[in-house]
Motif scaffolding. Structure first.
Motif, PDB file in Angstrom:
ATOM      1  N   TYR A   1       0.761  -1.287  -0.115  1.00 26.16           N
ATOM      2  CA  TYR A   1      -0.007   0.187  -0.053  1.00 26.16           C
ATOM      3  C   TYR A   1       0.872   1.267  -0.053  1.00 26.16           C
ATOM      4  O   TYR A   1       0.642   2.280  -0.732  1.00 26.16           O
ATOM      5  N   TYR A   2       1.875   1.202   0.665  1.00 25.72           N
ATOM      6  CA  TYR A   2       2.859   2.378   0.775  1.00 25.72           C
ATOM      7  C   TYR A   2       3.769   2.657  -0.222  1.00 25.72           C
ATOM      8  O   TYR A   2       4.241   1.378  -0.807  1.00 25.72           O
ATOM      9  N   TYR A   3       4.463   3.927  -0.359  1.00 24.13           N
ATOM     10  CA  TYR A   3       5.371   4.134  -1.353  1.00 24.13           C
ATOM     11  C   TYR A   3       6.567   3.192  -1.404  1.00 24.13           C
ATOM     12  O   TYR A   3       7.385   2.907  -2.353  1.00 24.13           O
ATOM     13  N   ASP A   4       6.930   2.670  -0.148  1.00 32.42           N
ATOM     14  CA  ASP A   4       8.177   1.867   0.021  1.00 32.42           C
ATOM     15  C   ASP A   4       7.737   0.303  -0.003  1.00 32.42           C
ATOM     16  O   ASP A   4       8.728  -0.314   0.026  1.00 32.42           O
ATOM     17  N   GLY A   5       6.670   0.037  -0.337  1.00 30.58           N
ATOM     18  CA  GLY A   5       6.218  -1.205  -0.695  1.00 30.58           C
ATOM     19  C   GLY A   5       5.766  -2.071   0.557  1.00 30.58           C
ATOM     20  O   GLY A   5       5.320  -3.341   0.566  1.00 30.58           O
ATOM     21  N   SER A   6       5.497  -1.505   1.764  1.00 24.40           N
ATOM     22  CA  SER A   6       5.039  -1.976   2.865  1.00 24.40           C
ATOM     23  C   SER A   6       3.516  -2.129   2.744  1.00 24.40           C
ATOM     24  O   SER A   6       2.926  -1.485   2.059  1.00 24.40           O
ATOM     25  N   ASN A   7       2.978  -2.988   3.633  1.00 23.60           N
ATOM     26  CA  ASN A   7       1.831  -3.060   3.833  1.00 23.60           C
ATOM     27  C   ASN A   7       1.039  -2.313   4.795  1.00 23.60           C
ATOM     28  O   ASN A   7       1.708  -1.951   5.693  1.00 23.60           O
ATOM     29  N   ALA A   8      -0.252  -1.970   4.548  1.00 20.34           N
ATOM     30  CA  ALA A   8      -0.917  -1.147   5.626  1.00 20.34           C
ATOM     31  C   ALA A   8      -1.792  -2.076   6.081  1.00 20.34           C
ATOM     32  O   ALA A   8      -2.610  -3.192   5.781  1.00 20.34           O
ATOM     33  N   ILE A   9      -1.876  -1.900   7.687  1.00 24.12           N
ATOM     34  CA  ILE A   9      -2.554  -3.008   8.267  1.00 24.12           C
ATOM     35  C   ILE A   9      -3.690  -2.058   8.739  1.00 24.12           C
ATOM     36  O   ILE A   9      -3.505  -0.997   9.719  1.00 24.12           O
ATOM     37  N   VAL A  10      -5.099  -2.462   8.632  1.00 21.85           N
ATOM     38  CA  VAL A  10      -6.087  -1.450   9.014  1.00 21.85           C
ATOM     39  C   VAL A  10      -6.452  -2.189  10.474  1.00 21.85           C
ATOM     40  O   VAL A  10      -6.744  -3.348  10.342  1.00 21.85           O
ATOM     41  N   MET A  11      -6.649  -1.369  11.557  1.00 24.98           N
ATOM     42  CA  MET A  11      -6.865  -2.179  12.752  1.00 24.98           C
ATOM     43  C   MET A  11      -7.993  -1.534  13.499  1.00 24.98           C
ATOM     44  O   MET A  11      -8.353  -0.454  13.204  1.00 24.98           O
ATOM     45  N   GLY A  12      -8.786  -2.093  14.307  1.00 28.47           N
ATOM     46  CA  GLY A  12     -10.183  -1.391  14.838  1.00 28.47           C
ATOM     47  C   GLY A  12     -10.208  -2.117  16.419  1.00 28.47           C
ATOM     48  O   GLY A  12      -9.821  -3.178  16.897  1.00 28.47           O
ATOM     49  N   TRP A  13     -10.931  -1.415  17.135  1.00 30.26           N
ATOM     50  CA  TRP A  13     -11.158  -1.565  18.552  1.00 30.26           C
ATOM     51  C   TRP A  13     -12.992  -1.470  18.557  1.00 30.26           C
ATOM     52  O   TRP A  13     -13.015  -0.222  17.985  1.00 30.26           O
ATOM     53  N   LYS A  14     -13.623  -2.179  18.917  1.00 31.67           N
ATOM     54  CA  LYS A  14     -15.229  -2.032  19.193  1.00 31.67           C
ATOM     55  C   LYS A  14     -15.499  -2.127  20.394  1.00 31.67           C
ATOM     56  O   LYS A  14     -15.203  -3.300  21.350  1.00 31.67           O
ATOM     57  N   LYS A  15     -16.347  -1.136  21.202  1.00 30.28           N
ATOM     58  CA  LYS A  15     -16.693  -1.522  22.396  1.00 30.28           C
ATOM     59  C   LYS A  15     -18.015  -2.594  22.502  1.00 30.28           C
ATOM     60  O   LYS A  15     -18.730  -2.732  21.554  1.00 30.28           O
ATOM     61  N   LEU A  16     -17.738  -3.508  23.340  1.00 25.18           N
ATOM     62  CA  LEU A  16     -18.842  -4.526  23.466  1.00 25.18           C
ATOM     63  C   LEU A  16     -20.083  -3.860  23.968  1.00 25.18           C
ATOM     64  O   LEU A  16     -20.070  -2.966  24.693  1.00 25.18           O
ATOM     65  N   LYS A  17     -21.173  -4.425  23.719  1.00 24.61           N
ATOM     66  CA  LYS A  17     -22.403  -4.054  24.029  1.00 24.61           C
ATOM     67  C   LYS A  17     -22.477  -4.060  25.430  1.00 24.61           C
ATOM     68  O   LYS A  17     -22.135  -5.039  26.110  1.00 24.61           O
ATOM     69  N   GLU A  18     -22.956  -2.946  25.921  1.00 18.06           N
ATOM     70  CA  GLU A  18     -23.075  -2.718  27.417  1.00 18.06           C
ATOM     71  C   GLU A  18     -24.486  -3.507  27.921  1.00 18.06           C
ATOM     72  O   GLU A  18     -25.400  -3.294  27.132  1.00 18.06           O
ATOM     73  N   THR A  19     -24.349  -4.124  28.995  1.00 19.30           N
ATOM     74  CA  THR A  19     -25.356  -5.050  29.607  1.00 19.30           C
ATOM     75  C   THR A  19     -26.002  -4.277  30.552  1.00 19.30           C
ATOM     76  O   THR A  19     -25.502  -3.388  31.583  1.00 19.30           O
ATOM     77  N   LEU A  20     -27.267  -4.446  30.983  1.00 21.30           N
ATOM     78  CA  LEU A  20     -28.010  -3.665  32.163  1.00 21.30           C
ATOM     79  C   LEU A  20     -27.947  -4.498  33.465  1.00 21.30           C
ATOM     80  O   LEU A  20     -27.671  -5.717  33.391  1.00 21.30           O
TER      81      LEU A  20
END
Length: 145
Positions: free
Chosen positions: A126-145
């Motif tokens: 993905y990048y100009y130097d030939g390295s890969n882009a890693i797309v990362m994510g964090w998602k809040k778990l559903k809150e319980t009552l």
């Protein structure tokens, strides 16, 4: 102290540019890029202060309850003291979903994995130097009552 701002004053802007240049040159944001982000209502800046000095920042793109981290920078003298984790924890408190893209050659991917981010996808060469882009994510778990 952590402060979230939608507009930086000139002193804060100068300090972010200084840290940005010291950490990321030659791939640092240019002054016009950060000024444009500062004028765009979809961007927020999270600033870390020690006494009255900005020692770190995060540049964030906000869309509803989602947050994309464009950049986190901590002054070299304050690195490895937990400030990056403090930024992530503050974002986790405020947002349901957080995204980040890093190079596979960048050691920060380990920081995000340690902070419970998951790899979503890899963009090959993905990048100009030939390295890969890693797309990362964090998602809040559903809150319980």
């Amino acid at each position: 102290m952590i402060v979230i701002k939608n507009k930086l004053d000139s002193k804060e802007l100068d300090r972010i540019l200084e840290i940005e240049f010291n950490l990321f040159y030659p791939n640092s944001y240019e002054i016009n890029e950060i000024k444009n982000m500062n004028e765009d209502n979809n961007f927020l800046f999270l600033l870390i202060y020690e006494q009255s000095i900005v020692i770190g920042y995060a540049i964030l793109f906000i869309s509803f309850d989602e947050c994309e981290i464009y950049k986190i920078g901590i002054d070299k003298y304050y690195q490895r003291l937990g400030y990056g984790t403090k930024i992530i924890n503050k974002l986790k408190d405020k947002h349901r979903k957080i995204l980040i893209e890093v190079s596979d050659r960048d050691a920060t991917k380990d920081f995000y994995l340690k902070n419970n981010f998951l790899i979503i996808t890899i963009r090959k060469k993905y990048y100009y130097d030939g390295s890969n882009a890693i797309v990362m994510g964090w998602k809040k778990l559903k809150e319980t009552l």
